[in-house]
Design an enzyme around this catalytic site. Structure first.
Site, mmCIF file in Angstrom:
data_model
loop_
_atom_site.group_PDB
_atom_site.id
_atom_site.type_symbol
_atom_site.label_atom_id
_atom_site.label_comp_id
_atom_site.label_asym_id
_atom_site.label_seq_id
_atom_site.Cartn_x
_atom_site.Cartn_y
_atom_site.Cartn_z
ATOM 1 N N LYS A 115 0.759 -1.221 -0.042
ATOM 2 C CA LYS A 115 -0.006 -0.079 -0.183
ATOM 3 C C LYS A 115 0.860 1.306 -0.014
ATOM 4 O O LYS A 115 0.475 2.032 -0.582
ATOM 5 C CB LYS A 115 -0.968 0.224 1.172
ATOM 6 N N LYS A 197 -4.461 -9.890 -6.922
ATOM 7 C CA LYS A 197 -5.835 -10.242 -6.318
ATOM 8 C C LYS A 197 -6.863 -9.371 -6.633
ATOM 9 O O LYS A 197 -6.404 -8.164 -6.977
ATOM 10 C CB LYS A 197 -5.429 -10.262 -4.839
ATOM 11 N N LYS A 200 -10.862 -4.420 -3.837
ATOM 12 C CA LYS A 200 -11.924 -3.252 -3.955
ATOM 13 C C LYS A 200 -11.350 -2.081 -4.408
ATOM 14 O O LYS A 200 -11.894 -1.146 -4.877
ATOM 15 C CB LYS A 200 -12.262 -2.881 -2.493
HETATM 16 P P1 TYM Z 1 -10.716 -6.411 3.329
HETATM 17 O O1 TYM Z 1 -11.684 -5.450 3.593
HETATM 18 O O2 TYM Z 1 -9.605 -6.157 2.610
HETATM 19 O O3 TYM Z 1 -10.998 -7.866 2.712
HETATM 20 C C1 TYM Z 1 -12.118 -8.543 3.654
HETATM 21 C C2 TYM Z 1 -11.982 -9.940 3.570
HETATM 22 O O4 TYM Z 1 -12.201 -10.563 2.143
HETATM 23 C C3 TYM Z 1 -11.011 -11.248 2.087
HETATM 24 N N1 TYM Z 1 -10.488 -11.116 0.640
HETATM 25 C C4 TYM Z 1 -10.148 -11.807 -0.268
HETATM 26 N N2 TYM Z 1 -10.225 -13.296 -0.035
HETATM 27 C C5 TYM Z 1 -9.863 -13.877 -1.384
HETATM 28 N N3 TYM Z 1 -9.828 -13.225 -2.497
HETATM 29 C C6 TYM Z 1 -9.661 -12.157 -2.625
HETATM 30 N N4 TYM Z 1 -9.467 -11.292 -3.839
HETATM 31 C C7 TYM Z 1 -9.832 -11.305 -1.494
HETATM 32 N N5 TYM Z 1 -10.076 -9.873 -1.171
HETATM 33 C C8 TYM Z 1 -10.396 -9.633 0.176
HETATM 34 C C9 TYM Z 1 -9.817 -10.711 3.215
HETATM 35 O O5 TYM Z 1 -8.732 -11.630 3.170
HETATM 36 C C10 TYM Z 1 -10.560 -10.223 4.318
HETATM 37 O O6 TYM Z 1 -10.929 -11.668 5.020
HETATM 38 N N6 TYM Z 1 -7.690 -6.266 7.526
HETATM 39 C C11 TYM Z 1 -9.103 -6.604 7.150
HETATM 40 C C12 TYM Z 1 -10.437 -6.315 7.703
HETATM 41 C C13 TYM Z 1 -10.260 -6.585 9.370
HETATM 42 C C14 TYM Z 1 -10.235 -7.517 10.013
HETATM 43 C C15 TYM Z 1 -10.206 -7.363 11.242
HETATM 44 C C16 TYM Z 1 -10.207 -9.078 9.366
HETATM 45 C C17 TYM Z 1 -10.107 -5.423 10.015
HETATM 46 N N7 TYM Z 1 -10.299 -6.160 11.456
HETATM 47 C C18 TYM Z 1 -10.245 -8.333 12.117
HETATM 48 C C19 TYM Z 1 -10.282 -9.901 10.548
HETATM 49 C C20 TYM Z 1 -10.156 -9.687 11.741
HETATM 50 C C21 TYM Z 1 -9.141 -6.205 5.487
HETATM 51 O O7 TYM Z 1 -8.665 -5.341 5.148
HETATM 52 O O8 TYM Z 1 -9.911 -7.077 4.926
#
Ligand code: TYM
Length: 332
Positions: A115, A197, A200
């Site tokens: 990032k 990947k 978003k």
């Molecule tokens: P975030 O918002 O980027 O993504 C949310 C969840 O979706 C999964 N994910 C994917 N899995 C497979 N293929 C993809 N292309 C893909 N894109 C996203 C991510 O692995 C995630 O599980 N930091 C986290 C949010 C968060 C969180 C937490 C997660 C904040 N606090 C506590 C677990 C526990 C995040 O940015 O996810």
């Protein structure tokens, strides 16, 4: 009888629309877990502030994502669903944990490196300490399992390291969590750039299939998906585009790669892409119908997230009070 269910916590940032990567990598597993675990799911709205986001867009994304959690099948009676910012203990514990996290270990986080390379003009301290807030999310609820996609497993690892370090000084304060990823769908790739990947924040909208995309858009995006020139549906090294489509199809239909290869034996990529597009749109149709129902009743959504925050706060406060006492802060 004593409650012996294990605890689950996970979350998603409302920085954009939820796409099938997040759904297949994380949310689909959440739905399966609601009967057997104590489950807490937050909208990680505080994490969203690490990038510049228009306040009205953040508000819209946040409420939409909350409604999508419900539309995907999370039952608010069985799960505690809330906004991270409504439970102030997350930010408070994050500060304490900041003081038990090393600069060097945060510098090694892949997501931070990616990032900051992409947003050289806004490498803020929040982006750097992002994993510590995530550790606070998890540790406040003494979570055993954290269902996430593969890209977040490194953050669960650092959470364990922080918890271990803290426990080493003060005794068994935190439960050590483990990441829980699905067998297929843990790393869904972009349809237009299958070495990266699905994300978003992807500027190319054709690479990402959002949960709210209409059927014709979904079919079109899959039709345009980047593949190779072999024209044979088989899972093999170097065939990133086809491997990705096979993984998506497998995660959605439950079919094995072998079954898929047989199903499309002698057929071209056109047939296969159409089948994947249709399977994904069929899956999304049910979610989109429920989404309309949930978003038509704002009062009901508010009641659900307030109740969720009340429940979460009760548990979070117990952990935070213990932590404050352990480190030597004077009780209120
Ligand atoms: P975030 O918002 O980027 O993504 C949310 C969840 O979706 C999964 N994910 C994917 N899995 C497979 N293929 C993809 N292309 C893909 N894109 C996203 C991510 O692995 C995630 O599980 N930091 C986290 C949010 C968060 C969180 C937490 C997660 C904040 N606090 C506590 C677990 C526990 C995040 O940015 O996810």
């Amino acid at each position: 009888m004593e409650n012996v269910k294990k605890t689950i916590l996970s979350g998603i940032k409302p920085t954009g629309n939820l796409n099938i990567g997040g759904y297949l990598g994380a949310v689909k597993n959440w739905i399966k877990m609601q009967d057997d675990y104590n489950c807490l799911y937050c909208i990680a709205d505080l994490h969203s502030l690490t990038i510049r986001i228009d306040p009205s867009v953040l508000r819209k994304n946040s409420i939409e994502l909350f409604a999508l959690y419900l539309a995907c099948g999370l039952d608010p009676e069985k799960n505690t669903i809330f906004f991270q910012s409504h439970v102030t203990q997350h930010a408070e514990l994050a500060w304490v944990l900041d003081c038990y996290t090393m600069f060097g270990e945060l510098s090694r986080m892949t997501q931070f490196k990616d990032k900051s390379a992409k947003n050289a003009e806004n490498i803020n301290a929040g982006l750097f300490t992002y994993p510590v807030l995530m550790a606070a999310d998890i540790l406040l609820y003494q979570a055993n399992l954290v269902p996430v996609g593969e890209d977040q497993t490194q953050h669960v690892e650092i959470c364990r390291d922080i918890a271990n370090r803290f426990n080493g000084v003060y005794g068994e304060v935190f439960t050590l969590p483990e990441a829980y990823t699905p067998k297929v769908g843990a790393r869904v790739k972009s349809l237009t750039n299958p070495s990266a990947k699905m994300s978003k924040s992807d500027d190319d909208d054709n690479g990402t299939v959002n949960l709210l995309d209409p059927r014709d858009v979904v079919i079109r995006k899959f039709r345009k998906a980047v593949t190779d020139s072999e024209a044979c549906v088989r899972y093999a090294p170097g065939k990133d585009g086809i491997n990705n489509l096979m993984s998506i199809y497998s995660a959605v239909t439950g079919k094995s790669f072998e079954d898929i290869e047989k199903e499309f034996d002698g057929k071209g990529y056109g047939d296969f892409k159409l089948a994947v597009g249709e399977a994904v749109s069929d899956m999304l149709a049910g979610i989109q119908d429920k989404y309309k129902v949930y978003t038509s009743d704002r009062a009901q959504l508010e009641a659900i997230y307030r109740q969720g925050a009340d429940r979460a706060r009760y548990i979070a406060n117990k952990t935070l009070t213990k932590v404050y006492k352990k480190v030597g802060l004077i009780a209120k």
